[in-house]
Design a protein around this motif. Structure first.
Motif, mmCIF file in Angstrom:
data_model
loop_
_atom_site.group_PDB
_atom_site.id
_atom_site.type_symbol
_atom_site.label_atom_id
_atom_site.label_comp_id
_atom_site.label_asym_id
_atom_site.label_seq_id
_atom_site.Cartn_x
_atom_site.Cartn_y
_atom_site.Cartn_z
ATOM 1 N N PHE A 13 -36.945 -5.040 -19.522
ATOM 2 C CA PHE A 13 -37.276 -4.169 -20.303
ATOM 3 C C PHE A 13 -35.951 -4.175 -21.126
ATOM 4 C CE2 PHE A 13 -33.655 -0.162 -21.136
ATOM 5 C CZ PHE A 13 -34.880 0.478 -21.031
ATOM 6 N N ASP A 14 -36.596 -3.903 -22.151
ATOM 7 C CA ASP A 14 -35.574 -4.311 -23.701
ATOM 8 C C ASP A 14 -34.378 -3.433 -23.742
ATOM 9 O OD1 ASP A 14 -34.773 -4.407 -26.238
ATOM 10 O OD2 ASP A 14 -36.681 -6.204 -26.629
ATOM 11 N N THR A 15 -33.213 -3.468 -23.896
ATOM 12 C CA THR A 15 -32.083 -2.917 -23.748
ATOM 13 C C THR A 15 -32.064 -2.267 -25.331
ATOM 14 O OG1 THR A 15 -30.558 -4.359 -24.031
ATOM 15 C CG2 THR A 15 -31.189 -3.512 -21.887
ATOM 16 N N VAL A 16 -32.059 -2.731 -26.528
ATOM 17 C CA VAL A 16 -32.714 -2.777 -27.306
ATOM 18 C C VAL A 16 -33.527 -1.887 -27.941
ATOM 19 C CG1 VAL A 16 -32.550 -3.138 -30.010
ATOM 20 C CG2 VAL A 16 -31.215 -4.850 -28.353
ATOM 21 N N THR A 17 -35.130 -2.362 -27.503
ATOM 22 C CA THR A 17 -36.162 -1.160 -28.218
ATOM 23 C C THR A 17 -36.081 0.048 -27.293
ATOM 24 O OG1 THR A 17 -37.582 -2.337 -27.141
ATOM 25 C CG2 THR A 17 -37.174 -3.340 -29.221
ATOM 26 N N ARG A 18 -35.693 -0.301 -25.950
ATOM 27 C CA ARG A 18 -35.615 0.782 -24.907
ATOM 28 C C ARG A 18 -37.175 0.580 -24.444
ATOM 29 N NH1 ARG A 18 -31.032 2.889 -23.386
ATOM 30 N NH2 ARG A 18 -29.332 3.070 -25.305
ATOM 31 N N THR A 19 -37.447 -0.334 -24.126
ATOM 32 C CA THR A 19 -39.500 -0.433 -24.385
ATOM 33 C C THR A 19 -39.473 -1.602 -22.902
ATOM 34 O OG1 THR A 19 -39.243 -2.090 -25.602
ATOM 35 C CG2 THR A 19 -40.199 -0.535 -26.247
ATOM 36 N N TRP A 20 -40.272 -0.965 -22.177
ATOM 37 C CA TRP A 20 -40.811 -2.153 -20.667
ATOM 38 C C TRP A 20 -41.654 -2.901 -21.054
ATOM 39 C CZ3 TRP A 20 -38.652 -2.339 -16.864
ATOM 40 C CH2 TRP A 20 -37.612 -1.816 -16.461
ATOM 41 N N SER A 21 -41.575 -4.667 -20.469
ATOM 42 C CA SER A 21 -43.329 -4.857 -20.853
ATOM 43 C C SER A 21 -43.473 -5.677 -19.771
ATOM 44 C CB SER A 21 -43.334 -6.105 -21.842
ATOM 45 O OG SER A 21 -41.777 -6.924 -21.805
ATOM 46 N N CYS A 22 -44.720 -6.742 -19.506
ATOM 47 C CA CYS A 22 -45.116 -7.356 -18.688
ATOM 48 C C CYS A 22 -45.276 -8.739 -19.351
ATOM 49 C CB CYS A 22 -46.391 -7.055 -17.696
ATOM 50 S SG CYS A 22 -45.984 -4.962 -16.905
ATOM 51 N N PRO A 23 -44.068 -9.452 -19.463
ATOM 52 C CA PRO A 23 -44.686 -11.104 -20.195
ATOM 53 C C PRO A 23 -45.478 -11.134 -19.161
ATOM 54 C CG PRO A 23 -42.798 -10.448 -19.628
ATOM 55 C CD PRO A 23 -43.231 -9.055 -18.859
ATOM 56 N N GLN A 24 -45.921 -12.857 -19.758
ATOM 57 C CA GLN A 24 -47.143 -13.678 -19.077
ATOM 58 C C GLN A 24 -46.106 -14.946 -18.619
ATOM 59 O OE1 GLN A 24 -50.751 -13.841 -18.196
ATOM 60 N NE2 GLN A 24 -50.853 -11.966 -19.438
#
Length: 85
Positions: A13-24
């Protein structure tokens, strides 16, 4: 989930953009589990314990957030008993 499926994927979770990602990631990730403990120590996340619906774990894994690498470290001393929750 109803507890019959476990995962070992990583969500960030990116607290700046408030988005979730699933990194490699690379390295040796933990076996799929839930109800584990995780703590950040500097740039590393320590994951301990957990359960897969049939087995409780006492293993520890470390994730280096800068290099995006999982490591199953060799530990010394008396390992805590398997636990989750």
């Amino acid at each position: 989930t109803d507890g019959s499926v476990t995962f070992n994927d990583l969500h960030v979770f990116d607290t700046v953009t408030r988005t979730w990602s699933c990194p490699q990631t690379s390295g040796e990730p933990a076996e799929p589990r839930f109800s584990h403990s995780a703590v950040m120590i500097g740039h590393e996340m320590l994951v301990f314990g957990g359960n897969n619906g049939g087995k409780s774990y006492s293993s520890a894994f470390v994730f280096d957030v800068d290099r995006m690498i999982w490591v199953h470290p060799r530990l010394s001393g008396e390992t805590p008993s398997p636990r989750y929750g």
